[in-house]
Design an enzyme around this catalytic site. Structure first.
Site, PDB file in Angstrom:
ATOM      1  N   ASP A 175      40.351-117.928   6.129  1.00 52.31           N
ATOM      2  CA  ASP A 175      39.268-118.928   6.182  1.00 52.31           C
ATOM      3  C   ASP A 175      39.678-119.964   7.226  1.00 52.31           C
ATOM      4  OD1 ASP A 175      37.083-120.564   5.613  1.00 52.31           O
ATOM      5  OD2 ASP A 175      37.948-121.421   3.782  1.00 52.31           O
ATOM      6  N   ARG A 194      26.376-112.158  -0.294  1.00 47.97           N
ATOM      7  CA  ARG A 194      26.065-113.456  -0.904  1.00 47.97           C
ATOM      8  C   ARG A 194      24.672-113.393  -1.543  1.00 47.97           C
ATOM      9  NH1 ARG A 194      28.661-117.962   0.845  1.00 47.97           N
ATOM     10  NH2 ARG A 194      27.647-118.806  -0.994  1.00 47.97           N
ATOM     11  N   GLN A 247      31.049-117.641  -3.310  1.00 46.67           N
ATOM     12  CA  GLN A 247      31.689-116.844  -2.258  1.00 46.67           C
ATOM     13  C   GLN A 247      32.550-115.753  -2.881  1.00 46.67           C
ATOM     14  OE1 GLN A 247      31.455-117.162   1.269  1.00 46.67           O
ATOM     15  NE2 GLN A 247      32.407-115.157   1.051  1.00 46.67           N
ATOM     16  N   ARG A 288      25.898-128.152  -3.384  1.00 42.06           N
ATOM     17  CA  ARG A 288      27.073-128.137  -2.497  1.00 42.06           C
ATOM     18  C   ARG A 288      27.477-129.588  -2.267  1.00 42.06           C
ATOM     19  NH1 ARG A 288      28.349-124.806   3.003  1.00 42.06           N
ATOM     20  NH2 ARG A 288      28.645-123.257   1.360  1.00 42.06           N
ATOM     21  N   HIS A 314      34.823-122.432  -4.393  1.00 43.27           N
ATOM     22  CA  HIS A 314      33.615-121.816  -3.819  1.00 43.27           C
ATOM     23  C   HIS A 314      33.348-120.521  -4.591  1.00 43.27           C
ATOM     24  CE1 HIS A 314      30.470-121.060  -1.126  1.00 43.27           C
ATOM     25  NE2 HIS A 314      31.106-120.813  -0.005  1.00 43.27           N
ATOM     26  N   CYS A 350      35.167-115.617   4.900  1.00 45.90           N
ATOM     27  CA  CYS A 350      33.943-116.132   4.270  1.00 45.90           C
ATOM     28  C   CYS A 350      32.925-116.599   5.301  1.00 45.90           C
ATOM     29  CB  CYS A 350      34.280-117.260   3.305  1.00 45.90           C
ATOM     30  SG  CYS A 350      35.083-118.650   4.115  1.00 45.90           S
TER      31      CYS A 350
END
Ligand code: CP
Ligand code: NVA
Length: 310
Positions: A223, A291, A131, A101, A128, A263
């Site tokens: 988001d 996830r 996700q 990340r 992402h 998310c």
């Protein structure tokens, strides 16, 4: 066979994406299924905060019989100027995959080029993709299929938005995205997603009007308005993005059985009203759970060629 990386949803073909989702469903059906990693070590490097991604990857590797090795970027020599290429070459001698990340997508690309083991994007400023895998699994679970689903995304044209555009387009969905002027997803992503959608029977539509995007949507998605690294713009963005809040009115404009996704982490009262986040249409915690299952399938696929539990 050359290694595969997962730096963007666009790194995988629609059939591969479908196979990863099928594997994720099987992992979910049998949480105790073990063994696909057979003692392999997965380095988990985080240069930004994380709750879901970090914990779900760590648990996924553990439950698959591997060894998760969490590393804070600042504590590696990377933080003192060792290059990403050298770091990748060295880590490739110790571990079987690297999850990162970070800020720049280019850092992931350099890490992937410099090493000999698969590299997974655990979020960058650009995308992402992990996700998006959980998003697709959640939508498919709730709606029974993906092709033809109308997904409306309201808010910032950010990393999550970019991955959703690719993921929706790959699976033949109709993605409508409403952002304020100046906060649109980047044009190259929109162009590429439109190109993919043209081949899969899906579509991509950009607008500045949240009501247009939300009308009759099967899935509503939002988001945060200020992503990690943009915290300084929070106040200014809160004013600009106010009309894009996922509110009870937005839910009323969508299809009666609309699924609400986020998310997470969420800011109730900003991008999503508390009554929507906690309301009957919300699947945000199933989405967070997924996830784990999708990342199990992804790691199994990257390391063994099959996304299924053993
Ligand atoms: N959705 C997501 O990636 O959450 P974290 O930042 O907590 O990992
Ligand atoms: N767009 C958000 C997603 C967090 C999971 C961010 O980058 O902060």
């Amino acid at each position: 066979m050359s290694k595969r990386d997962f730096l963007s949803v666009d790194d995988v073909e629609p059939a591969e994406l479908a196979a990863i989702l099928d594997g994720a469903d099987r992992h979910k059906a049998d949480r105790r299924a073990r063994g696909t990693l057979g003692g392999r070590t997965v380095a988990l490097i985080f240069e930004k905060p994380s709750t879901r991604t970090r914990v779900s990857f760590e648990v996924a590797v553990h439950e698959l019989g591997g060894y998760p090795l969490p590393l804070a970027g600042a504590e590696l020599q990377l933080g003192r100027g060792e290059t990403l290429e050298d770091t990748a070459a060295v880590l490739s001698r110790y571990v079987h995959a690297i999850v990162l990340r970070t800020f720049a997508q280019e850092s992931l690309e350099r890490l992937a080029r410099g090493g000999t083991v698969p590299v997974v994007n655990a979020l960058s400023d650009y995308s992402h993709p992990c996700q998006a895998l959980a998003d697709l699994q959640t939508i498919r679970e709730g709606k029974g299929h993906l092709a033809g689903i109308r997904l409306a995304y309201l808010g910032d044209g950010n990393n999550v938005a970019h991955s959703l555009l690719f993921a929706g387009a790959k699976m033949g969905m109709h993605v409508a995205m409403a952002t304020p002027v100046g906060y649109e997803p980047i044009p190259q992503v929109v162009r590429r997603a439109s190109e993919i959608a043209a081949a899969t029977g899906g579509s991509v539509e950009l607008t500045h009007d949240p009501a247009t995007a939300a009308k009759d949507a099967d899935v509503l998605y939002t988001d945060v308005w200020a992503s990690m690294g943009k915290e300084m713009e929070h106040g200014e963005r809160a004013l600009i993005f106010k009309p894009y809040q996922l509110s009870t009115d937005t839910v009323m404009a969508a299809a009666p059985d609309v699924m609400v996704l986020h998310c997470l982490p969420a800011h109730r009262g900003e991008e999503i009203a508390a009554e929507v986040m906690d309301g009957p249409n919300s699947a945000v915690f199933d989405q967070a759970e997924n996830r784990l299952h999708t990342q199990k399938a992804l790691l199994s696929w990257l390391l063994t060629g099959s996304s299924d539990p053993s």
